[in-house]
Scaffold this active site. Structure first.
Site, PDB file in Angstrom:
ATOM      1  N   TYR A 145      16.759  32.430  30.569  1.00 40.51           N
ATOM      2  CA  TYR A 145      17.647  31.418  30.285  1.00 40.51           C
ATOM      3  C   TYR A 145      18.384  31.938  29.226  1.00 40.51           C
ATOM      4  O   TYR A 145      19.889  31.647  29.401  1.00 40.51           O
ATOM      5  CB  TYR A 145      16.750  30.316  29.561  1.00 40.51           C
ATOM      6  CG  TYR A 145      17.543  29.171  28.989  1.00 40.51           C
ATOM      7  CD1 TYR A 145      17.946  28.140  30.013  1.00 40.51           C
ATOM      8  CD2 TYR A 145      17.772  28.556  27.574  1.00 40.51           C
ATOM      9  CE1 TYR A 145      18.350  27.028  29.816  1.00 40.51           C
ATOM     10  CE2 TYR A 145      18.381  27.656  27.421  1.00 40.51           C
ATOM     11  CZ  TYR A 145      18.792  26.764  28.449  1.00 40.51           C
ATOM     12  OH  TYR A 145      19.442  25.406  27.979  1.00 40.51           O
ATOM     13  N   ASN A 174      19.752  21.132  20.594  1.00 41.69           N
ATOM     14  CA  ASN A 174      18.615  20.199  20.774  1.00 41.69           C
ATOM     15  C   ASN A 174      19.103  18.835  20.771  1.00 41.69           C
ATOM     16  O   ASN A 174      19.436  18.252  19.868  1.00 41.69           O
ATOM     17  CB  ASN A 174      17.291  20.421  19.962  1.00 41.69           C
ATOM     18  CG  ASN A 174      16.923  22.007  19.832  1.00 41.69           C
ATOM     19  OD1 ASN A 174      17.320  22.947  19.892  1.00 41.69           O
ATOM     20  ND2 ASN A 174      15.741  22.062  20.543  1.00 41.69           N
ATOM     21  N   VAL A 188      10.596  16.831  21.563  1.00 39.95           N
ATOM     22  CA  VAL A 188      10.790  15.262  21.349  1.00 39.95           C
ATOM     23  C   VAL A 188       9.860  14.559  22.325  1.00 39.95           C
ATOM     24  O   VAL A 188       9.109  13.576  21.894  1.00 39.95           O
ATOM     25  CB  VAL A 188      12.207  14.987  21.086  1.00 39.95           C
ATOM     26  CG1 VAL A 188      12.388  13.248  21.113  1.00 39.95           C
ATOM     27  CG2 VAL A 188      12.738  15.541  20.048  1.00 39.95           C
ATOM     28  N   SER A 189       9.853  14.637  23.624  1.00 37.36           N
ATOM     29  CA  SER A 189       9.365  13.997  24.735  1.00 37.36           C
ATOM     30  C   SER A 189       7.800  14.297  24.377  1.00 37.36           C
ATOM     31  O   SER A 189       6.993  13.332  24.728  1.00 37.36           O
ATOM     32  CB  SER A 189      10.036  14.498  25.871  1.00 37.36           C
ATOM     33  OG  SER A 189       9.944  15.978  26.145  1.00 37.36           O
ATOM     34  N   ARG A 211      14.500  22.634  13.771  1.00 41.93           N
ATOM     35  CA  ARG A 211      15.643  22.196  14.883  1.00 41.93           C
ATOM     36  C   ARG A 211      16.274  21.135  14.383  1.00 41.93           C
ATOM     37  O   ARG A 211      15.924  20.558  13.309  1.00 41.93           O
ATOM     38  CB  ARG A 211      14.827  21.753  16.090  1.00 41.93           C
ATOM     39  CG  ARG A 211      13.885  22.821  16.975  1.00 41.93           C
ATOM     40  CD  ARG A 211      14.710  24.018  17.459  1.00 41.93           C
ATOM     41  NE  ARG A 211      14.015  24.885  18.264  1.00 41.93           N
ATOM     42  CZ  ARG A 211      13.396  25.907  17.858  1.00 41.93           C
ATOM     43  NH1 ARG A 211      13.495  26.229  16.457  1.00 41.93           N
ATOM     44  NH2 ARG A 211      12.802  26.829  18.636  1.00 41.93           N
TER      45      ARG A 211
HETATM   46  P1  NAD Z   1      17.554  18.712  32.774  1.00 40.39           P
HETATM   47  O1  NAD Z   1      16.322  19.861  33.196  1.00 40.39           O
HETATM   48  O2  NAD Z   1      17.182  17.445  32.720  1.00 40.39           O
HETATM   49  O3  NAD Z   1      18.935  18.770  33.910  1.00 40.39           O
HETATM   50  C1  NAD Z   1      19.224  19.927  34.288  1.00 40.39           C
HETATM   51  C2  NAD Z   1      19.341  19.536  36.093  1.00 40.39           C
HETATM   52  O4  NAD Z   1      20.023  20.634  36.658  1.00 40.39           O
HETATM   53  C3  NAD Z   1      18.264  18.869  36.675  1.00 40.39           C
HETATM   54  O5  NAD Z   1      18.609  17.733  37.289  1.00 40.39           O
HETATM   55  C4  NAD Z   1      17.876  19.774  37.865  1.00 40.39           C
HETATM   56  O6  NAD Z   1      17.425  19.258  38.790  1.00 40.39           O
HETATM   57  C5  NAD Z   1      19.202  20.514  38.192  1.00 40.39           C
HETATM   58  N1  NAD Z   1      19.267  21.884  38.548  1.00 40.39           N
HETATM   59  C6  NAD Z   1      18.539  22.953  38.052  1.00 40.39           C
HETATM   60  N2  NAD Z   1      18.809  23.964  38.948  1.00 40.39           N
HETATM   61  C7  NAD Z   1      19.622  23.567  39.656  1.00 40.39           C
HETATM   62  C8  NAD Z   1      20.393  24.445  40.854  1.00 40.39           C
HETATM   63  N3  NAD Z   1      20.165  25.763  41.115  1.00 40.39           N
HETATM   64  N4  NAD Z   1      21.420  23.620  41.817  1.00 40.39           N
HETATM   65  C9  NAD Z   1      21.577  22.431  41.366  1.00 40.39           C
HETATM   66  N5  NAD Z   1      20.836  21.690  40.302  1.00 40.39           N
HETATM   67  C10 NAD Z   1      19.926  22.399  39.778  1.00 40.39           C
HETATM   68  O7  NAD Z   1      18.102  19.281  31.635  1.00 40.39           O
HETATM   69  P2  NAD Z   1      19.240  18.784  30.431  1.00 40.39           P
HETATM   70  O8  NAD Z   1      18.775  18.686  29.119  1.00 40.39           O
HETATM   71  O9  NAD Z   1      19.941  17.645  31.126  1.00 40.39           O
HETATM   72  O10 NAD Z   1      20.121  19.990  30.710  1.00 40.39           O
HETATM   73  C11 NAD Z   1      21.502  19.946  31.210  1.00 40.39           C
HETATM   74  C12 NAD Z   1      22.202  21.248  30.834  1.00 40.39           C
HETATM   75  O11 NAD Z   1      22.443  21.272  29.117  1.00 40.39           O
HETATM   76  C13 NAD Z   1      21.815  22.510  31.226  1.00 40.39           C
HETATM   77  O12 NAD Z   1      22.581  23.436  31.563  1.00 40.39           O
HETATM   78  C14 NAD Z   1      21.068  23.034  29.842  1.00 40.39           C
HETATM   79  O13 NAD Z   1      20.844  24.461  29.916  1.00 40.39           O
HETATM   80  C15 NAD Z   1      22.050  22.647  28.650  1.00 40.39           C
HETATM   81  N6  NAD Z   1      21.308  22.518  27.359  1.00 40.39           N
HETATM   82  C16 NAD Z   1      20.763  21.229  27.194  1.00 40.39           C
HETATM   83  C17 NAD Z   1      20.079  21.134  25.707  1.00 40.39           C
HETATM   84  C18 NAD Z   1      19.494  19.881  25.517  1.00 40.39           C
HETATM   85  O14 NAD Z   1      18.604  20.058  24.289  1.00 40.39           O
HETATM   86  N7  NAD Z   1      19.047  18.970  26.404  1.00 40.39           N
HETATM   87  C19 NAD Z   1      20.385  22.136  24.959  1.00 40.39           C
HETATM   88  C20 NAD Z   1      21.235  23.248  25.380  1.00 40.39           C
HETATM   89  C21 NAD Z   1      21.619  23.309  26.452  1.00 40.39           C
HETATM   90  N1  UDP Z   2       7.127  22.568  20.087  1.00 44.90           N
HETATM   91  C1  UDP Z   2       6.113  22.285  19.407  1.00 44.90           C
HETATM   92  N2  UDP Z   2       5.134  21.341  20.238  1.00 44.90           N
HETATM   93  C2  UDP Z   2       5.504  21.091  21.418  1.00 44.90           C
HETATM   94  C3  UDP Z   2       6.532  21.667  22.099  1.00 44.90           C
HETATM   95  C4  UDP Z   2       7.532  22.250  21.374  1.00 44.90           C
HETATM   96  O1  UDP Z   2       5.448  22.601  18.392  1.00 44.90           O
HETATM   97  O2  UDP Z   2       4.691  20.249  22.305  1.00 44.90           O
HETATM   98  C5  UDP Z   2       8.161  23.349  18.977  1.00 44.90           C
HETATM   99  C6  UDP Z   2       8.670  24.744  19.909  1.00 44.90           C
HETATM  100  O3  UDP Z   2       7.569  25.759  19.767  1.00 44.90           O
HETATM  101  C7  UDP Z   2      10.039  25.122  19.222  1.00 44.90           C
HETATM  102  C8  UDP Z   2      10.245  23.668  18.991  1.00 44.90           C
HETATM  103  O4  UDP Z   2       9.231  22.691  18.901  1.00 44.90           O
HETATM  104  O5  UDP Z   2       9.642  25.403  17.864  1.00 44.90           O
HETATM  105  C9  UDP Z   2      11.309  23.109  19.975  1.00 44.90           C
HETATM  106  O6  UDP Z   2      10.822  23.175  21.175  1.00 44.90           O
HETATM  107  P1  UDP Z   2      11.742  22.794  22.381  1.00 44.90           P
HETATM  108  O7  UDP Z   2      11.022  23.428  23.733  1.00 44.90           O
HETATM  109  O8  UDP Z   2      12.027  21.308  22.288  1.00 44.90           O
HETATM  110  O9  UDP Z   2      13.115  23.506  22.479  1.00 44.90           O
HETATM  111  P2  UDP Z   2      13.518  24.843  21.878  1.00 44.90           P
HETATM  112  O10 UDP Z   2      12.568  25.857  21.563  1.00 44.90           O
HETATM  113  O11 UDP Z   2      14.355  25.407  23.391  1.00 44.90           O
HETATM  114  O12 UDP Z   2      14.520  24.548  20.914  1.00 44.90           O
END
Ligand code: NAD
Ligand code: UDP
Ligand code: UDP
Length: 312
Positions: A145, A174, A188-189, A211
């Site tokens: 990633y 995040n 969070v979820s 975070r």
């Molecule tokens: P998400 O997993 O809900 O959305 C990603 C979407 O991309 C999904 O609908 C998935 O089916 C689709 N996808 C994955 N691989 C694909 C492919 N090869 N072709 C077409 N579609 C594909 O995640 P999100 O949180 O909505 O993230 C959206 C974008 O934002 C991502 O690029 C992620 O890296 C970036 N991002 C999100 C966060 C966050 O906290 N939510 C943080 C940093 C970056």
């Molecule tokens: N984390 C946790 N319990 C969980 C899921 C995640 O303690 O059930 C922690 C995880 O180890 C990280 C932080 O929460 O330190 C954020 O995790 P997340 O996967 O949401 O995002 P990212 O690590 O990509 O910031």
């Protein structure tokens, strides 16, 4: 003239909210997704809308459509999903970026990349400004990633230098809110679902890692403002909420707000889990005239209400 906007990853958490906002603003939206982590449920309410079109497609394959703007969000975003098939994760970031950049080059579309705070890895500089190059393990379990997203940034800047594309790179920190995938293991979820179902709250490590959580509406406002900046602004620009919490603090807040009796349990910290993360948003404030407005408690309230509804 109505703009034709492509959103890759449009059936995902952020992408589906982005489609909503783009439609509300009067654009023609083409949502492309392979449904790996996203779901039709997230955009079902848009099906049949005259300005909305949905296409099942994997961005690692070429895509020939005519558009004016591209938001490239396709990529699994949570550790368990991006580590499920790490080779496909890198392909999605890298081949996906090449295809979308090729599309932008041919159509002269403006293109925005959803990059991530993960480009900073396990940061030694805190908070993280855009000028920090990061501390990323190139061969670890998060690398598919982190390095995929870093290479995508490289491609964006090379297409900009070499082909003068109109690029925008946002580094998203995040973000949370309704339509997060309840099974994607993000903190969070996970905590909300566990609290609602009376299951143990799984803290990884001792919960002292930090975070900074941004509510989806704030994030999308920043993303759309970035797309609207003048052509000389490429980013990268950090977008996220600079209010920092420990994971233990988040767990306690969720428990209190849900009114749950779930116990906190402590599991091993995953490899390369960043110890701290907080965006320096000076650039976003300056260029986008933006800063987050939604407090964690208020955003969690809406997110809890969503998970209550879908986990019924
Ligand atoms: P998400 O997993 O809900 O959305 C990603 C979407 O991309 C999904 O609908 C998935 O089916 C689709 N996808 C994955 N691989 C694909 C492919 N090869 N072709 C077409 N579609 C594909 O995640 P999100 O949180 O909505 O993230 C959206 C974008 O934002 C991502 O690029 C992620 O890296 C970036 N991002 C999100 C966060 C966050 O906290 N939510 C943080 C940093 C970056
Ligand atoms: N984390 C946790 N319990 C969980 C899921 C995640 O303690 O059930 C922690 C995880 O180890 C990280 C932080 O929460 O330190 C954020 O995790 P997340 O996967 O949401 O995002 P990212 O690590 O990509 O910031
Ligand atoms: N591409 C695409 N849609 C287009 C134009 C190009 O998917 O409308 C893909 C195509 O597969 C190509 C990639 O984008 O391999 C990169 O395109 P570019 O024009 O930069 O490179 P080239 O075609 O010379 O390899």
């Amino acid at each position: 003239m109505t703009k034709r906007v492509l959103v890759t990853g449009g059936a995902g958490f952020l992408g589906s909210h982005l489609c909503d906002r783009l439609i509300a603003a009067g654009n023609d939206v083409l949502c492309v997704d392979n449904y790996f982590t996203g779901s039709k449920d997230n955009i079902r309410h848009l099906l049949g809308h005259p300005k909305f079109e949905l296409m099942r497609h994997d961005v690692t394959f070429p895509l020939y459509v005519e558009v004016d703007e591209i938001y490239n969000l396709a990529c699994p975003a949570s550790p368990i999903h991006y580590q499920y098939d790490p080779v496909q994760t890198t392909k999605t970031s890298v081949h996906g970026a090449i295809n979308m950049l090729g599309l932008a080059k041919r159509t002269k579309a403006k293109i925005l990349q959803a990059s991530t705070s993960e480009v900073y890895g396990d940061p030694e500089v805190h908070p993280q400004p855009e000028s920090y190059w990061g501390k990323v393990n190139p061969i670890g379990i998060r690398s598919c990633y982190d390095e995929g997203k870093r290479c995508a940034e490289t491609l964006f800047f090379d297409y900009w230098r070499q082909h003068r594309l109109k690029i925008k790179v946002v580094r998203i920190f995040n973000t949370y809110g309704p339509r997060m995938n309840p099974h994607d293991g993000r903190v969070v979820s996970n905590f909300i679902v566990q609290a609602l179902q009376g299951q143990d709250i799984t803290i990884y490590g001792d919960g002292s890692q930090t975070r900074s959580f941004c509510y989806v509406d704030d994030l999308l406002e920043a993303m759309m403002r970035t797309m609207a900046t003048s052509d000389d602004f490429t980013g990268p620009v950090n977008i996220g909420n600079p209010v920092e919490f420990t994971i233990a603090e988040l767990a306690k807040l969720v428990l209190e707000m849900v009114g749950s009796k779930s116990k906190l349990i402590f599991n091993p910290l995953p490899q390369d889990d960043p110890k701290q993360r907080k965006p320096d948003i000076t650039l976003a404030k300056d260029v986008l005239k933006w800063e987050p407005t939604i407090k964690l408690r208020d955003g969690l309230e809406k997110t809890i209400a969503y998970f209550k509804k879908i986990t019924g």
